[in-house]
Design a protein around this motif. Structure first.
Motif, PDB file in Angstrom:
ATOM      1  N   MET A   1      38.468  53.800  43.385  1.00  0.00           N
ATOM      2  CA  MET A   1      38.380  52.544  42.678  1.00  0.00           C
ATOM      3  C   MET A   1      39.189  52.678  41.393  1.00  0.00           C
ATOM      4  N   VAL A   2      39.951  51.666  41.086  1.00  0.00           N
ATOM      5  CA  VAL A   2      40.736  51.625  39.864  1.00  0.00           C
ATOM      6  C   VAL A   2      40.218  50.470  39.030  1.00  0.00           C
ATOM      7  N   VAL A   3      39.783  50.744  37.827  1.00  0.00           N
ATOM      8  CA  VAL A   3      39.323  49.698  36.920  1.00  0.00           C
ATOM      9  C   VAL A   3      40.314  49.644  35.774  1.00  0.00           C
ATOM     10  N   GLU A  26      35.486  51.300  58.741  1.00  0.00           N
ATOM     11  CA  GLU A  26      35.044  49.963  59.144  1.00  0.00           C
ATOM     12  C   GLU A  26      33.852  49.476  58.311  1.00  0.00           C
ATOM     13  N   GLU A  27      32.900  50.355  58.040  1.00  0.00           N
ATOM     14  CA  GLU A  27      31.732  49.957  57.247  1.00  0.00           C
ATOM     15  C   GLU A  27      32.150  49.520  55.836  1.00  0.00           C
ATOM     16  N   MET A  28      33.130  50.215  55.248  1.00  0.00           N
ATOM     17  CA  MET A  28      33.637  49.839  53.922  1.00  0.00           C
ATOM     18  C   MET A  28      34.324  48.478  54.000  1.00  0.00           C
ATOM     19  N   LYS A  29      35.102  48.250  55.045  1.00  0.00           N
ATOM     20  CA  LYS A  29      35.766  46.947  55.216  1.00  0.00           C
ATOM     21  C   LYS A  29      34.734  45.824  55.286  1.00  0.00           C
ATOM     22  N   ARG A  31      31.618  45.769  54.115  1.00  0.00           N
ATOM     23  CA  ARG A  31      30.974  45.547  52.801  1.00  0.00           C
ATOM     24  C   ARG A  31      31.927  44.834  51.859  1.00  0.00           C
ATOM     25  N   MET A  32      33.217  45.215  51.897  1.00  0.00           N
ATOM     26  CA  MET A  32      34.200  44.573  51.028  1.00  0.00           C
ATOM     27  C   MET A  32      34.341  43.098  51.382  1.00  0.00           C
ATOM     28  N   GLN A  33      34.327  42.765  52.658  1.00  0.00           N
ATOM     29  CA  GLN A  33      34.436  41.365  53.057  1.00  0.00           C
ATOM     30  C   GLN A  33      33.254  40.547  52.549  1.00  0.00           C
ATOM     31  N   LYS A  34      32.063  41.114  52.584  1.00  0.00           N
ATOM     32  CA  LYS A  34      30.895  40.429  52.022  1.00  0.00           C
ATOM     33  C   LYS A  34      31.076  40.216  50.528  1.00  0.00           C
ATOM     34  N   THR A  35      31.530  41.257  49.839  1.00  0.00           N
ATOM     35  CA  THR A  35      31.743  41.166  48.390  1.00  0.00           C
ATOM     36  C   THR A  35      32.818  40.133  48.078  1.00  0.00           C
ATOM     37  N   GLN A  36      33.863  40.101  48.884  1.00  0.00           N
ATOM     38  CA  GLN A  36      34.931  39.113  48.691  1.00  0.00           C
ATOM     39  C   GLN A  36      34.408  37.688  48.864  1.00  0.00           C
ATOM     40  N   ARG A  37      33.547  37.482  49.855  1.00  0.00           N
ATOM     41  CA  ARG A  37      32.989  36.138  50.055  1.00  0.00           C
ATOM     42  C   ARG A  37      32.120  35.719  48.866  1.00  0.00           C
ATOM     43  N   ILE A  38      31.330  36.651  48.364  1.00  0.00           N
ATOM     44  CA  ILE A  38      30.500  36.340  47.191  1.00  0.00           C
ATOM     45  C   ILE A  38      31.399  36.019  46.003  1.00  0.00           C
ATOM     46  N   PHE A  39      32.428  36.847  45.779  1.00  0.00           N
ATOM     47  CA  PHE A  39      33.350  36.620  44.666  1.00  0.00           C
ATOM     48  C   PHE A  39      34.008  35.236  44.770  1.00  0.00           C
ATOM     49  N   ALA A  40      34.523  34.920  45.952  1.00  0.00           N
ATOM     50  CA  ALA A  40      35.209  33.630  46.134  1.00  0.00           C
ATOM     51  C   ALA A  40      34.268  32.467  45.842  1.00  0.00           C
ATOM     52  N   ALA A  41      33.049  32.564  46.343  1.00  0.00           N
ATOM     53  CA  ALA A  41      32.080  31.494  46.095  1.00  0.00           C
ATOM     54  C   ALA A  41      31.717  31.430  44.614  1.00  0.00           C
ATOM     55  N   MET A  42      31.559  32.589  43.963  1.00  0.00           N
ATOM     56  CA  MET A  42      31.222  32.603  42.531  1.00  0.00           C
ATOM     57  C   MET A  42      32.255  31.845  41.713  1.00  0.00           C
ATOM     58  N   TYR A 104      36.356  33.973  32.251  1.00  0.00           N
ATOM     59  CA  TYR A 104      35.181  34.634  32.823  1.00  0.00           C
ATOM     60  C   TYR A 104      35.626  35.869  33.595  1.00  0.00           C
ATOM     61  N   ALA A 105      34.776  36.861  33.618  1.00  0.00           N
ATOM     62  CA  ALA A 105      35.024  38.059  34.426  1.00  0.00           C
ATOM     63  C   ALA A 105      33.755  38.337  35.224  1.00  0.00           C
ATOM     64  N   TRP A 106      33.728  37.805  36.444  1.00  0.00           N
ATOM     65  CA  TRP A 106      32.593  38.034  37.343  1.00  0.00           C
ATOM     66  C   TRP A 106      32.926  39.217  38.226  1.00  0.00           C
ATOM     67  N   ASN A 107      31.929  39.990  38.599  1.00  0.00           N
ATOM     68  CA  ASN A 107      32.189  41.170  39.414  1.00  0.00           C
ATOM     69  C   ASN A 107      31.044  41.508  40.371  1.00  0.00           C
ATOM     70  N   PRO A 108      30.954  40.751  41.474  1.00  0.00           N
ATOM     71  CA  PRO A 108      29.944  41.095  42.470  1.00  0.00           C
ATOM     72  C   PRO A 108      30.218  42.483  43.046  1.00  0.00           C
ATOM     73  N   THR A 109      29.143  43.178  43.383  1.00  0.00           N
ATOM     74  CA  THR A 109      29.234  44.557  43.844  1.00  0.00           C
ATOM     75  C   THR A 109      28.250  44.771  44.995  1.00  0.00           C
ATOM     76  N   ILE A 110      28.733  45.381  46.059  1.00  0.00           N
ATOM     77  CA  ILE A 110      27.876  45.773  47.179  1.00  0.00           C
ATOM     78  C   ILE A 110      28.231  47.201  47.576  1.00  0.00           C
ATOM     79  N   GLN A 111      27.280  48.106  47.472  1.00  0.00           N
ATOM     80  CA  GLN A 111      27.383  49.479  47.971  1.00  0.00           C
ATOM     81  C   GLN A 111      28.796  50.055  47.955  1.00  0.00           C
ATOM     82  N   GLY A 112      29.319  50.320  46.786  1.00  0.00           N
ATOM     83  CA  GLY A 112      30.618  50.971  46.677  1.00  0.00           C
ATOM     84  C   GLY A 112      31.812  50.053  46.749  1.00  0.00           C
ATOM     85  N   THR A 113      31.589  48.743  46.772  1.00  0.00           N
ATOM     86  CA  THR A 113      32.693  47.790  46.730  1.00  0.00           C
ATOM     87  C   THR A 113      32.474  46.856  45.544  1.00  0.00           C
ATOM     88  N   LYS A 114      33.554  46.336  45.030  1.00  0.00           N
ATOM     89  CA  LYS A 114      33.444  45.413  43.903  1.00  0.00           C
ATOM     90  C   LYS A 114      34.688  44.545  43.873  1.00  0.00           C
TER      91      LYS A 114
END
Length: 158
Positions: A1-3, A26-29, A31-42, A104-114
């Motif tokens: 991860m690069v911040v 695949e499991e990381m992909k 989780r990232m897709q879930k995080t991306q959906r939350i981010f987009a909706a946010m 704004y800086a929103w940052n949803p996070t799910i198990q190792g993805t953000k």
């Protein structure tokens, strides 16, 4: 991860990027897709004058919809930004409202993805300040609207 952080347009910016030097599991992909959906909706549920309490209740529902009900408790979700990384971090009890013409800086996070970007709320939605044409992104469609979201960069090493 690069911040990364820095200044753009005279304000403090925040963003997070992921780089893999092997195939992304695949499991990381997933989780990232879930995080991306939350981010987009946010990004798309923000409206001028919406209370932070209403916004956060909606964010909690986004996590629940993705089957990750309690993940929001494991990392802060972000907040308004400007002169500091966050002017303050919102919680379910934060008073105040979302305003247009605010970063704004929103940052949803799910198990190792953000997913994290610095965005600016306008009359026409958000403008993403922390974006370049060189980083892979996906247009994520949500019931609230579409949003371009940074992907995991895979760098093939031979």
């Amino acid at each position: 991860m690069v911040v990364l952080g820095g200044e753009k347009y005279g304000l403090n910016i925040s963003m997070t990027r992921f780089v893999y030097f092997e195939l992304v599991p695949e499991e990381m992909k997933k989780r990232m897709q879930k995080t991306q959906r939350i981010f987009a909706a946010m990004q798309n549920i923000m409206t001028d004058g919406m209370s932070y309490k209403e916004y956060f209740a909606n964010v909690q529902k986004l996590y629940e919809k993705e089957g990750c009900l309690k993940e929001w408790k494991l990392h802060h979700q972000g907040g308004p930004t400007g002169y500091s990384c966050r002017e303050f971090v919102i919680t379910p009890d934060t008073d105040g409202v979302i305003w247009k013409n605010q970063a704004y800086a929103w940052n949803p996070t799910i198990q190792g993805t953000k997913c994290e970007e610095t965005t600016f709320l306008t009359d026409n939605g958000i403008e993403i300040f922390t974006r370049t044409d060189e980083w892979p992104c996906t247009i994520v469609e949500t019931e609230y609207g579409d949003c371009s979201v940074a992907d995991i960069l895979y760098v093939r090493v031979e």
